[in-house]
Design an enzyme around this catalytic site. Structure first.
Site, PDB file in Angstrom:
ATOM      1  N   ASP A  48     -23.295 149.109 -32.449  1.00 48.27           N
ATOM      2  CA  ASP A  48     -23.418 150.324 -33.259  1.00 48.27           C
ATOM      3  C   ASP A  48     -24.762 151.006 -33.008  1.00 48.27           C
ATOM      4  O   ASP A  48     -25.023 152.094 -33.521  1.00 48.27           O
ATOM      5  CB  ASP A  48     -23.179 150.040 -34.755  1.00 48.27           C
ATOM      6  CG  ASP A  48     -24.176 149.066 -35.354  1.00 48.27           C
ATOM      7  OD1 ASP A  48     -25.026 148.534 -34.612  1.00 48.27           O
ATOM      8  OD2 ASP A  48     -24.102 148.833 -36.583  1.00 48.27           O
ATOM      9  N   SER A  49     -25.613 150.393 -32.159  1.00 45.29           N
ATOM     10  CA  SER A  49     -26.832 151.072 -31.693  1.00 45.29           C
ATOM     11  C   SER A  49     -26.458 152.374 -30.994  1.00 45.29           C
ATOM     12  O   SER A  49     -27.308 153.236 -30.791  1.00 45.29           O
ATOM     13  CB  SER A  49     -27.620 150.167 -30.742  1.00 45.29           C
ATOM     14  OG  SER A  49     -26.776 149.646 -29.733  1.00 45.29           O
ATOM     15  N   ASP A  87     -18.774 146.055 -32.207  1.00 46.55           N
ATOM     16  CA  ASP A  87     -19.573 145.928 -33.434  1.00 46.55           C
ATOM     17  C   ASP A  87     -18.835 146.566 -34.607  1.00 46.55           C
ATOM     18  O   ASP A  87     -18.419 147.735 -34.514  1.00 46.55           O
ATOM     19  CB  ASP A  87     -20.884 146.708 -33.220  1.00 46.55           C
ATOM     20  CG  ASP A  87     -22.107 145.928 -33.605  1.00 46.55           C
ATOM     21  OD1 ASP A  87     -21.967 144.817 -34.151  1.00 46.55           O
ATOM     22  OD2 ASP A  87     -23.217 146.433 -33.342  1.00 46.55           O
ATOM     23  N   LYS A 116     -18.412 141.714 -33.730  1.00 43.93           N
ATOM     24  CA  LYS A 116     -19.697 141.231 -34.247  1.00 43.93           C
ATOM     25  C   LYS A 116     -19.925 141.874 -35.604  1.00 43.93           C
ATOM     26  O   LYS A 116     -19.578 143.047 -35.796  1.00 43.93           O
ATOM     27  CB  LYS A 116     -20.841 141.589 -33.285  1.00 43.93           C
ATOM     28  CG  LYS A 116     -22.217 141.167 -33.807  1.00 43.93           C
ATOM     29  CD  LYS A 116     -23.311 141.313 -32.774  1.00 43.93           C
ATOM     30  CE  LYS A 116     -23.851 142.721 -32.646  1.00 43.93           C
ATOM     31  NZ  LYS A 116     -24.409 143.297 -33.896  1.00 43.93           N
ATOM     32  N   GLU A 118     -22.858 141.820 -39.144  1.00 43.83           N
ATOM     33  CA  GLU A 118     -24.197 141.435 -39.587  1.00 43.83           C
ATOM     34  C   GLU A 118     -24.162 140.752 -40.952  1.00 43.83           C
ATOM     35  O   GLU A 118     -23.375 141.139 -41.821  1.00 43.83           O
ATOM     36  CB  GLU A 118     -25.090 142.685 -39.671  1.00 43.83           C
ATOM     37  CG  GLU A 118     -25.279 143.373 -38.328  1.00 43.83           C
ATOM     38  CD  GLU A 118     -26.199 144.591 -38.405  1.00 43.83           C
ATOM     39  OE1 GLU A 118     -26.788 144.841 -39.485  1.00 43.83           O
ATOM     40  OE2 GLU A 118     -26.315 145.292 -37.382  1.00 43.83           O
ATOM     41  N   GLU A 185     -31.812 138.278 -34.292  1.00 41.77           N
ATOM     42  CA  GLU A 185     -32.643 139.453 -33.974  1.00 41.77           C
ATOM     43  C   GLU A 185     -33.934 139.422 -34.792  1.00 41.77           C
ATOM     44  O   GLU A 185     -33.916 139.173 -36.017  1.00 41.77           O
ATOM     45  CB  GLU A 185     -31.873 140.747 -34.287  1.00 41.77           C
ATOM     46  CG  GLU A 185     -32.732 141.992 -34.006  1.00 41.77           C
ATOM     47  CD  GLU A 185     -31.958 143.298 -33.942  1.00 41.77           C
ATOM     48  OE1 GLU A 185     -30.716 143.283 -34.050  1.00 41.77           O
ATOM     49  OE2 GLU A 185     -32.634 144.340 -33.780  1.00 41.77           O
TER      50      GLU A 185
HETATM   51  O1  KIV Z   1     -25.892 147.425 -32.000  1.00 42.90           O
HETATM   52  C1  KIV Z   1     -26.482 146.719 -31.162  1.00 42.90           C
HETATM   53  O2  KIV Z   1     -26.790 147.141 -30.041  1.00 42.90           O
HETATM   54  C2  KIV Z   1     -26.818 145.354 -31.546  1.00 42.90           C
HETATM   55  C3  KIV Z   1     -27.686 144.558 -30.630  1.00 42.90           C
HETATM   56  C4  KIV Z   1     -29.063 145.066 -30.648  1.00 42.90           C
HETATM   57  C5  KIV Z   1     -27.627 143.099 -30.913  1.00 42.90           C
HETATM   58  O3  KIV Z   1     -26.408 144.913 -32.571  1.00 42.90           O
END
Ligand code: KIV
Length: 280
Positions: A48-49, A87, A116, A118, A185
């Site tokens: 989600d970055s 994500d 993934k 969090e 992280e």
């Molecule tokens: O969203 C992302 O790119 C991430 C990584 C930095 C682990 O969660």
């Protein structure tokens, strides 16, 4: 073409068993997914970055499941051998566990092999529900960007003994319910070392030092095209921003001077067409 990387193969990659460190990198579109796959990475994270490094938002909180679905689909269409992990964005798994399952399924339908999410022990119910629906889950603890307001900024986590103990307990609980890997992280390297030693599934670090079973970086940070200050843990392998600006400036200069396009870069048409147009 490489053998496809599977979830069980990733789950097996503990360095203490003599395995090679895992390489994970983000990608958000088909073109870059092809390139990072050609470079031989193990895991492509559609993170989600993307909200920050591709879409121009100030945090990861601004995008929903539709956006992630769109980009997971784009990465999957590269048909990479690397494992594609999608994500789950903020607020898509924080309410009822069923919401998490439904949203995880959307990313799988779009082409992800795993998701993934969090958070630590507060996420156990949703993690169990998603894994119960046969969708593999990669956990992400420590500095979790979706918790930016709760953390009071992007700050290294697990610095005190009690916070470190809590993080170890989170990691063990998440692995205990079946997460196949844990992203760590922004934590002190000694804490990452402890978690890595105490888990039977691999840890993948970002700003967590060298002891993890693998590493992940945001592609745009590594290539030097992220328009944000680089964190201490980012290694910039290339100045792609400079290469792009130089190339586009050369193109602009050529258009303005008439040097582009050349005769070789033009379609000539048949001699009949040329003669007919010349007679006008
Ligand atoms: O969203 C992302 O790119 C991430 C990584 C930095 C682990 O969660």
């Amino acid at each position: 073409m490489r053998e496809p990387v599977t979830v069980p193969a990733v789950r097996d990659r503990k360095r203490r068993d003599g395995k090679e460190p895992l390489v994970m990198i983000t990608a958000y579109d088909t073109a870059f997914a092809r390139l990072v796959d050609a470079a031989g990475v193990d895991v492509i994270l559609v993170g989600d970055s993307l909200a920050e490094v591709v879409l121009g938002y100030g945090s990861t909180l601004q995008i929903g499941i539709e956006v992630m679905e769109h980009h997971v689909g784009a990465v999957a269409r590269a048909r990479p051998s690397a494992l594609v992990v999608g994500d789950l964005p903020w607020m898509t798994y924080h309410t009822e566990p069923y919401d998490g399952v439904r949203n995880a399924a959307r990313l799988v339908r779009a082409g992800a092999a795993a998701v993934k999410l969090e958070g630590g022990r507060q996420r156990l119910a949703v993690v169990e529900a998603i894994i119960g629906a046969e969708i593999p889950v990669m956990a992400h603890i420590g500095l979790t960007p979706q918790s930016v307001h709760a953390m009071g900024g992007y700050k290294v986590q697990g610095r005190s003994v009690s916070a470190a103990e809590a993080l170890v307990a989170d990691a063990k609980a998440l692995a205990g319910v079946g997460c196949f890997a844990v992203v760590l992280e922004g934590v002190p390297k000694v804490l990452a070392e402890t978690v890595t030693a105490e888990l039977d599934v691999p840890t993948i670090g970002i700003g967590a030092g060298p002891a993890c079973d693998g590493q992940v970086l945001v592609l745009h940070d590594l290539l030097g095209i992220a328009d944000r200050p680089a964190a201490k843990f980012v290694r910039r392998y290339f100045d792609l921003a400079d290469a792009v600006v130089t190339a586009v400036a050369s193109y602009s200069a050529d258009v303005r001077s008439g040097a582009f396009p050349s005769d070789e870069e033009s379609y000539h048409g048949s001699s009949d067409l040329r003669e007919a147009l010349a007679r006008r």
